[in-house]
Design a protein around this motif. Structure first.
Motif, PDB file in Angstrom:
ATOM      1  N   SER A  95       0.820  -1.200   0.000  1.00  0.00           N
ATOM      2  CA  SER A  95       0.000   0.000   0.000  1.00  0.00           C
ATOM      3  C   SER A  95       0.856   1.252   0.000  1.00  0.00           C
ATOM      4  O   SER A  95       2.050   1.221   0.313  1.00  0.00           O
ATOM      5  N   LEU A 100      -2.955  -2.297  -2.861  1.00  0.00           N
ATOM      6  CA  LEU A 100      -2.948  -3.268  -3.946  1.00  0.00           C
ATOM      7  C   LEU A 100      -2.763  -4.658  -3.339  1.00  0.00           C
ATOM      8  O   LEU A 100      -1.767  -4.901  -2.663  1.00  0.00           O
ATOM      9  N   CYS A 131      -7.839   3.749 -14.085  1.00  0.00           N
ATOM     10  CA  CYS A 131      -7.001   2.656 -13.568  1.00  0.00           C
ATOM     11  C   CYS A 131      -6.903   1.512 -14.567  1.00  0.00           C
ATOM     12  O   CYS A 131      -5.832   0.914 -14.726  1.00  0.00           O
ATOM     13  N   ILE A 189      -4.848  -9.190  -9.501  1.00  0.00           N
ATOM     14  CA  ILE A 189      -4.532  -7.947  -8.805  1.00  0.00           C
ATOM     15  C   ILE A 189      -5.819  -7.195  -8.496  1.00  0.00           C
ATOM     16  O   ILE A 189      -6.654  -6.996  -9.378  1.00  0.00           O
ATOM     17  N   LEU A 193      -7.051  -3.538  -6.799  1.00  0.00           N
ATOM     18  CA  LEU A 193      -6.625  -2.221  -6.358  1.00  0.00           C
ATOM     19  C   LEU A 193      -7.785  -1.546  -5.626  1.00  0.00           C
ATOM     20  O   LEU A 193      -8.855  -1.374  -6.195  1.00  0.00           O
ATOM     21  N   PHE A 251       0.208   4.203  -8.694  1.00  0.00           N
ATOM     22  CA  PHE A 251      -0.225   2.896  -9.190  1.00  0.00           C
ATOM     23  C   PHE A 251       0.955   2.118  -9.766  1.00  0.00           C
ATOM     24  O   PHE A 251       1.159   0.943  -9.453  1.00  0.00           O
ATOM     25  N   LEU A 309       2.656  -1.467  -8.564  1.00  0.00           N
ATOM     26  CA  LEU A 309       2.839  -2.593  -9.475  1.00  0.00           C
ATOM     27  C   LEU A 309       4.303  -3.006  -9.573  1.00  0.00           C
ATOM     28  O   LEU A 309       4.611  -4.199  -9.666  1.00  0.00           O
TER      29      LEU A 309
END
Length: 119
Positions: free
Chosen positions: A28, A34, A67, A92, A94, A111, A115
């Protein structure tokens, strides 16, 4: 060239989402979290979940579109059918919290930072 995620790249089943949060690992940063888990598919799958009370429907849908586009353009993403034997593919999820992510560039940097931490 395709301009959106395919239906197979988007997680839709509740059991898959629950599995990500129950058995997966989370990273996070301020404003987003995530969660991810390895999958048996040979490509990455994704879902965006705005936290409860995240603006109105227009703001939530705008966030989802942004996103999904960022995920589609992410250079480290494993595309459908492109994974080799030793590459790990992930499911995944989010979660974005209200009031913390305002601009597109800030959303992109946070983001992509999350990742990169799971790769």
């Amino acid at each position: 060239m395709r301009r959106n995620l395919s239906k197979t790249e988007i997680i839709r089943k509740k059991q898959d989402i629950d599995r990500i949060f129950r058995q997966g690992t989370a990273v996070s940063c301020k404003g987003m979290r995530l969660a991810f888990i390895e999958n048996t598919c040979h490509f990455d799958r994704f879902i965006i979940i705005p936290a409860k009370h995240y603006g109105n429907a227009v703001e939530r849908n705008k966030l989802r579109r942004r996103c999904k586009e960022l995920f589609r353009l992410y250079p480290g993403r494993i595309l459908s059918g492109a994974a080799s034997e030793n590459e790990k593919c992930h499911d995944i999820a989010l979660v974005v919290y209200p009031g913390k992510v305002l601009s597109y560039s800030l959303l992109e940097s946070k983001f992509y930072g999350l990742l990169d931490r799971i790769r």
